[in-house]
Every structure is written in structure tokens, then in C-alpha cells.
Design an enzyme around this catalytic site. Structure first.
Site, PDB file in Angstrom:
ATOM      1  N   ARG A   1       0.816  -1.215   0.000  1.00 20.07           N
ATOM      2  CA  ARG A   1       0.000   0.000   0.000  1.00 20.07           C
ATOM      3  C   ARG A   1       0.848   1.262   0.000  1.00 20.07           C
ATOM      4  NH1 ARG A   1      -5.385  -0.893   2.080  1.00 20.07           N
ATOM      5  NH2 ARG A   1      -6.023  -2.738   0.968  1.00 20.07           N
TER       6      ARG A   1
ATOM      7  N   ARG B   1      -3.561   6.716   0.872  1.00 21.48           N
ATOM      8  CA  ARG B   1      -4.076   7.917   1.528  1.00 21.48           C
ATOM      9  C   ARG B   1      -3.099   8.658   2.423  1.00 21.48           C
ATOM     10  NH1 ARG B   1      -9.313   4.938   3.600  1.00 21.48           N
ATOM     11  NH2 ARG B   1      -7.678   3.370   3.579  1.00 21.48           N
TER      12      ARG B   1
ATOM     13  N   ARG C   1      -7.418  11.587  -5.228  1.00 24.24           N
ATOM     14  CA  ARG C   1      -8.547  10.827  -4.659  1.00 24.24           C
ATOM     15  C   ARG C   1      -9.753  11.732  -4.395  1.00 24.24           C
ATOM     16  NH1 ARG C   1     -12.090   8.068  -3.235  1.00 24.24           N
ATOM     17  NH2 ARG C   1     -12.130   6.466  -1.611  1.00 24.24           N
TER      18      ARG C   1
ATOM     19  N   ASP D   1      -6.436  -3.356  -7.278  1.00 24.32           N
ATOM     20  CA  ASP D   1      -6.931  -3.961  -6.038  1.00 24.32           C
ATOM     21  C   ASP D   1      -7.154  -5.442  -6.276  1.00 24.32           C
ATOM     22  OD1 ASP D   1      -8.084  -2.893  -3.252  1.00 24.32           O
ATOM     23  OD2 ASP D   1      -9.179  -4.679  -3.885  1.00 24.32           O
TER      24      ASP D   1
ATOM     25  N   TYR E   1     -13.674 -13.066   0.482  1.00 25.09           N
ATOM     26  CA  TYR E   1     -14.450 -11.843   0.212  1.00 25.09           C
ATOM     27  C   TYR E   1     -15.757 -12.186  -0.498  1.00 25.09           C
ATOM     28  CZ  TYR E   1     -11.030  -8.436   1.787  1.00 25.09           C
ATOM     29  OH  TYR E   1     -10.212  -7.682   2.565  1.00 25.09           O
TER      30      TYR E   1
HETATM   31  O1  CP3 Z   1       0.191  -1.816  -2.437  1.00 20.96           O
HETATM   32  C1  CP3 Z   1      -0.088  -0.914  -3.252  1.00 20.96           C
HETATM   33  O2  CP3 Z   1       0.334   0.262  -3.143  1.00 20.96           O
HETATM   34  C2  CP3 Z   1      -0.856  -1.265  -4.508  1.00 20.96           C
HETATM   35  C3  CP3 Z   1      -2.256  -1.090  -4.437  1.00 20.96           C
HETATM   36  C4  CP3 Z   1      -3.148  -2.035  -3.642  1.00 20.96           C
HETATM   37  C5  CP3 Z   1      -4.439  -1.656  -3.195  1.00 20.96           C
HETATM   38  N1  CP3 Z   1      -5.036  -2.742  -2.653  1.00 20.96           N
HETATM   39  C6  CP3 Z   1      -5.026  -0.332  -3.350  1.00 20.96           C
HETATM   40  C7  CP3 Z   1      -6.105   0.073  -2.430  1.00 20.96           C
HETATM   41  C8  CP3 Z   1      -2.956  -3.377  -3.281  1.00 20.96           C
HETATM   42  C9  CP3 Z   1      -1.758  -4.268  -3.467  1.00 20.96           C
HETATM   43  C10 CP3 Z   1      -4.179  -3.805  -2.674  1.00 20.96           C
HETATM   44  C11 CP3 Z   1      -4.390  -5.182  -2.228  1.00 20.96           C
HETATM   45  C12 CP3 Z   1      -5.565  -5.469  -1.391  1.00 20.96           C
HETATM   46  N2  CP3 Z   1      -6.835  -4.968  -1.499  1.00 20.96           N
HETATM   47  C13 CP3 Z   1      -5.581  -6.440  -0.397  1.00 20.96           C
HETATM   48  C14 CP3 Z   1      -4.422  -7.338  -0.036  1.00 20.96           C
HETATM   49  C15 CP3 Z   1      -3.471  -6.629   0.830  1.00 20.96           C
HETATM   50  C16 CP3 Z   1      -3.995  -6.404   2.200  1.00 20.96           C
HETATM   51  O3  CP3 Z   1      -4.078  -5.224   2.570  1.00 20.96           O
HETATM   52  O4  CP3 Z   1      -4.258  -7.393   2.858  1.00 20.96           O
HETATM   53  C17 CP3 Z   1      -6.870  -6.480   0.166  1.00 20.96           C
HETATM   54  C18 CP3 Z   1      -7.332  -7.357   1.313  1.00 20.96           C
HETATM   55  C19 CP3 Z   1      -7.659  -5.547  -0.563  1.00 20.96           C
HETATM   56  C20 CP3 Z   1      -9.117  -5.261  -0.396  1.00 20.96           C
HETATM   57  C21 CP3 Z   1      -9.342  -3.858  -0.017  1.00 20.96           C
HETATM   58  N3  CP3 Z   1      -9.211  -2.777  -0.880  1.00 20.96           N
HETATM   59  C22 CP3 Z   1      -9.735  -3.372   1.244  1.00 20.96           C
HETATM   60  C23 CP3 Z   1      -9.972  -4.234   2.480  1.00 20.96           C
HETATM   61  C24 CP3 Z   1      -9.843  -1.972   1.129  1.00 20.96           C
HETATM   62  C25 CP3 Z   1     -10.325  -1.009   2.180  1.00 20.96           C
HETATM   63  C26 CP3 Z   1      -9.284  -0.804   3.228  1.00 20.96           C
HETATM   64  C27 CP3 Z   1      -8.717   0.561   3.129  1.00 20.96           C
HETATM   65  O5  CP3 Z   1      -7.482   0.689   3.300  1.00 20.96           O
HETATM   66  O6  CP3 Z   1      -9.482   1.502   2.907  1.00 20.96           O
HETATM   67  C28 CP3 Z   1      -9.492  -1.627  -0.193  1.00 20.96           C
HETATM   68  C29 CP3 Z   1      -9.413  -0.260  -0.768  1.00 20.96           C
HETATM   69  C30 CP3 Z   1      -8.062   0.133  -1.289  1.00 20.96           C
HETATM   70  N4  CP3 Z   1      -7.286  -0.606  -2.139  1.00 20.96           N
HETATM   71  C31 CP3 Z   1      -7.376   1.334  -0.995  1.00 20.96           C
HETATM   72  C32 CP3 Z   1      -6.175   1.313  -1.734  1.00 20.96           C
HETATM   73  C33 CP3 Z   1      -5.089   2.371  -1.813  1.00 20.96           C
HETATM   74  C34 CP3 Z   1      -7.915   2.467  -0.115  1.00 20.96           C
HETATM   75  C35 CP3 Z   1      -8.000   3.652  -1.006  1.00 20.96           C
HETATM   76  C36 CP3 Z   1      -8.827   4.816  -0.619  1.00 20.96           C
HETATM   77  O7  CP3 Z   1      -9.863   4.731   0.064  1.00 20.96           O
HETATM   78  O8  CP3 Z   1      -8.407   5.876  -1.119  1.00 20.96           O
END
Ligand code: CP3
Length: 354
Positions: free
Chosen positions: A25, A29, A38, A74, A151
Site C-alpha cells: 500500500r 491515503r 482521490r 486492487d 471476500y
Molecule cells: O500496495 C499498493 O500500493 C498497490 C495497491 C493495492 C491496493 N489494494 C489499493 C487500495 C494493493 C496491493 C491492494 C491489495 C488489497 N486490497 C488487499 C491485499 C493486501 C492487504 O491489505 O491485505 C486487500 C485485502 C484488498 C481489499 C481492499 N481494498 C480493502 C480491504 C480496502 C479497504 C481498506 C482501506 O485501506 O481503505 C481496499 C481499498 C483500497 N485498495 C485502498 C487502496 C489504496 C484504499 C483507497 C482509498 O480509500 O483511497
């Protein structure tokens, strides 16, 4: 040695000039430049617009001397093409509108097509590779079959995965069919990312640590192993990540991956003992350490390096994703500390860990 080689060398278990570092990540944010974009677009539009995904992928690479880029996407994106619709909500994370629970639901699922359903991710991969070629390597990724099935069945995040385990235990044939459809979606998608320019791929089995070793062996291992076997044929290194996996590491290493990613609930020395000496280990600073006072952060980052003890094949990362309130200066400080301290250790002990 250039910044471009360190990470790939460590993925292959070879010694590098210093320990490579990137963050799960790393685009997100906590960065002001990310928040500015965003504020103008819904998250899903950012993922689906290659120009925006390219820009956001590059932001942390420009801001910090990190050793790899990871494509901004994602793990849930492939679900759409399988017929599993979802939304990203600001308050509850991802929500799946009609969760998959019965054998009939699972039979009705499609296998996604990488070009047709996920062409926007592939285009972003091509763009980013074009921009950063020779500077830092690009990581492609996918969710692992178990974590994605979780999921799809739970309908969103879950603390105990009770519904997922009910499908596993009560409908083992439907479970196998679901895992098989996941594999048939994920393998072509990962291969397409490699052909588009990804130089390493990471499989996120983020929530697999909720299983006991016997269930992992019975319900997950063969499916995940199939993915790594296919990736091996592509000739690129792969990373196999999960959290809470101390009890599963020998089995996860059997399932595959040149590098195993671990969280902070065990030391890297223990992780190597459990996963075996033939793999690299990625991790494992607690993401909360980036919010701690500078001297605590420095101590904890140094502890991670000490626990890796200069073994070739260590990739410094967090044990899970960067948290939104993380100060950008803390990220910069850790990257510098990891590079400087590991380079100095290499100079005094050039044969460490060999
Ligand atoms: O790592 C990176 O920089 C690349 C981008 C990336 C995202 N999601 C962007 C994202 C990667 C590799 C993921 C993987 C991901 N997504 C996982 C596996 C890694 C982990 O964290 O366990 C999972 C479980 C997800 C599912 C997911 N997507 C969730 C649970 C959420 C909400 C949690 C949160 O942080 O808000 C997301 C949204 C998401 N995916 C965001 C980002 C940057 C949040 C973005 C925002 O609200 O602006």
C-alpha cells in the site's frame, strides 16, 4: 549497484549492495499527492483509468528512494468479470452486493478474461513499465484464491471467516469448484501482467492465517501451488504473502513462492526456520511503528534488519499495508535507515549469511 537490481537480486536469493525496501500500500491515503487525486475521483475510477493508476503508482517511487513499484490496482478487481459485483465504500471498505454462498451461486460464476475484463490493469502495467524501465522493477499482483473466495462468500471483510469455513466444510465440492474458478481467472491474469511488463508478482493471501494447518493442506494448498507452478514457467520471481501465518509457513513454502511475506507476529529468524532456507523472506515491520516516535521507529526497523542477520534474500517491508495516518517523513526515514544500516553491515561483514 543500481536501484533497479537490488530487489530482483534479493528475490532470487542473491546478495545485494544493501537490503531492498518497498511497502505494501505504498500508494495511498497517507500521501498528500494521492489525496489530491482521490478527492477528485471515486476509487474504482482511479483503478479503471490507466492514466490515473499510472500516476498513482509512480507517486511513491518519485517521493522515496524505494526499490520497487507495485501497480495501483486492487485484489478484488477480477471478481467483477466472474460475475461478483462489488463497491468500495468509504466507511466499510469493499462490499459485495450479492455474496456467493450456495453451490448454485458457485456454478453460475464465470471465469474472467484478462484482456476483456482487466485490460485497464494491463494497460497501466504497460504504461508504468514504460516510465520506470531501468529505474525500479515493477511488481504485479493478485489476491490468492482463498482470500478472494473469503471476500466473495462473506460479502466483505470478516474477522472470523465463519461463512467461508461453512462452505469449505459443508460443501467441499462446491468449494473446490470455487477455488478452481479462482485459479482459472488468476493464472491468466498474472501471466498477462507479466507479458505486459510486470517483473515480479506477489500473491496476497492476506487472510489465510485464519485457517489451521490441516484445513490449509486440505482446502487451499493444491490450488495455490498450481498458481506458483504456472508462474515458475514464466521465469519471473514470485512472492507469497499472508498475515498471521506463523503456523502455516512450512505449508505456504510448499505451495510455492521464491519469497515468503510475513507479518510482525514472529521474528524473521523464526520465519526462515519455518519456511526453510531455500526461500527469501519479505517483511516485517509493524505498520504501527511508522506512527511511533522517531527513536522507537529506528529501533524497531533495526530489529527487523538484525533478525534477518544479513541473509541474502531479505526484502524489507511492513508486515501489512501502510496505514492512512502514517507521516510521509517516517516512510522516508525508514527507507534511508534500511539502506544505510544494511550497506554498512555488508561492508563490515561482507560474507554475512552466505
Ligand atoms: O500496495 C499498493 O500500493 C498497490 C495497491 C493495492 C491496493 N489494494 C489499493 C487500495 C494493493 C496491493 C491492494 C491489495 C488489497 N486490497 C488487499 C491485499 C493486501 C492487504 O491489505 O491485505 C486487500 C485485502 C484488498 C481489499 C481492499 N481494498 C480493502 C480491504 C480496502 C479497504 C481498506 C482501506 O485501506 O481503505 C481496499 C481499498 C483500497 N485498495 C485502498 C487502496 C489504496 C484504499 C483507497 C482509498 O480509500 O483511497
Amino acid at each position: 549497484m543500481s536501484r533497479s537490481e537490488r530487489f530482483l537480486k534479493a528475490c532470487r536469493g542473491e546478495a545485494a549492495d544493501c537490503t531492498p525496501v518497498w511497502f505494501m500500500r505504498q500508494a495511498g491515503r497517507y500521501m498528500k499527492s494521492y489525496q489530491e487525486i482521490r478527492a477528485r475521483y471515486p476509487l474504482i475510477e482511479m483503478f479503471r483509468t490507466p492514466g490515473l493508476a499510472t500516476e498513482v503508482t509512480l507517486q511513491p517511487v518519485r517521493a522515496f528512494p524505494i526499490d520497487a513499484a507495485i501497480i495501483f490496482a486492487d485484489i478484488l478487481l477480477p471478481l467483477e468479470g466472474m460475475g461478483i459485483g462489488f463497491e468500495f465504500t468509504d466507511s466499510h471498505g469493499p462490499v459485495i452486493s450479492r455474496p456467493v454462498r450456495s453451490a448454485g451461486d458457485i456454478k453460475a460464476l464465470r471465469v474472467a478474461d484478462p484482456e476483456e475484463d482487466l485490460g485497464y490493469v494491463l494497460e497501466a502495467v504497460r504504461n508504468v513499465r514504460g516510465e520506470i524501465d531501468g529505474k525500479v522493477p515493477l511488481i504485479g499482483f493478485a489476491g490468492a484464491p482463498f482470500t478472494l473466495a473469503g471476500y466473495a462468500i462473506e460479502g466483505g471483510g470478516s474477522s472470523n471467516h465463519l461463512l467461508t469455513k461453512r462452505v469449505m466444510y459443508e460443501q467441499p465440492e462446491a468449494w473446490d469448484l470455487l477455488m478452481d474458478k479462482m485459479c482459472r481467472t488468476l493464472i491468466p491474469f498474472l501471466k498477462a501482467q507479466v507479458r505486459a511488463g510486470a517483473q515480479v508478482v506477489q500473491l496476497f493471501d492476506s487472510w489465510v492465517g485464519c485457517l489451521d494447518p490441516s484445513d490449509y493442506e486440505r482446502y487451499v494448498l493444491e490450488h495455490t501451488r498450481k498458481i506458483f507452478r504456472e508462474l515458475r514457467a514464466e521465469g519471473i520471481p514470485s512472492i507469497h504473502f499472508g498475515t498471521g501465518t506463523a503456523g502455516l509457513l512450512p505449508l505456504m513454502a510448499q505451495a510455492g513462492g521464491d519469497v515468503i511475506g510475513v507479518d510482525w507476529r514472529l521474528t524473521l529468524g523464526e520465519a526462515w526456520r519455518l519456511a526453510g532456507p531455500g526461500v527469501g523472506i519479505q517483511g516485517n515491520l509493524d505498520p504501527a511503528a511508522l506512527l511511533a516516535p522517531g527513536e522507537v521507529l529506528a529501533r524497531k526497523a533495526a530489529e527487523v534488519l538484525d533478525s534477518a542477520a544479513g541473509r541474502p534474500g531479505h526484502i524489507f517491508n511492513l508486515g501489512h499495508g501502510i496505514m492512512p495516518p502514517t507521516p510521509e517523513d517516517a516512510v522516508r526515514a525508514v527507507v534511508d535507515l534500511v539502506h544505510e544500516r544494511s550497506a554498512a553491515a555488508n561492508r563490515t561483514q561482507p560474507s554475512a549469511g552466505k
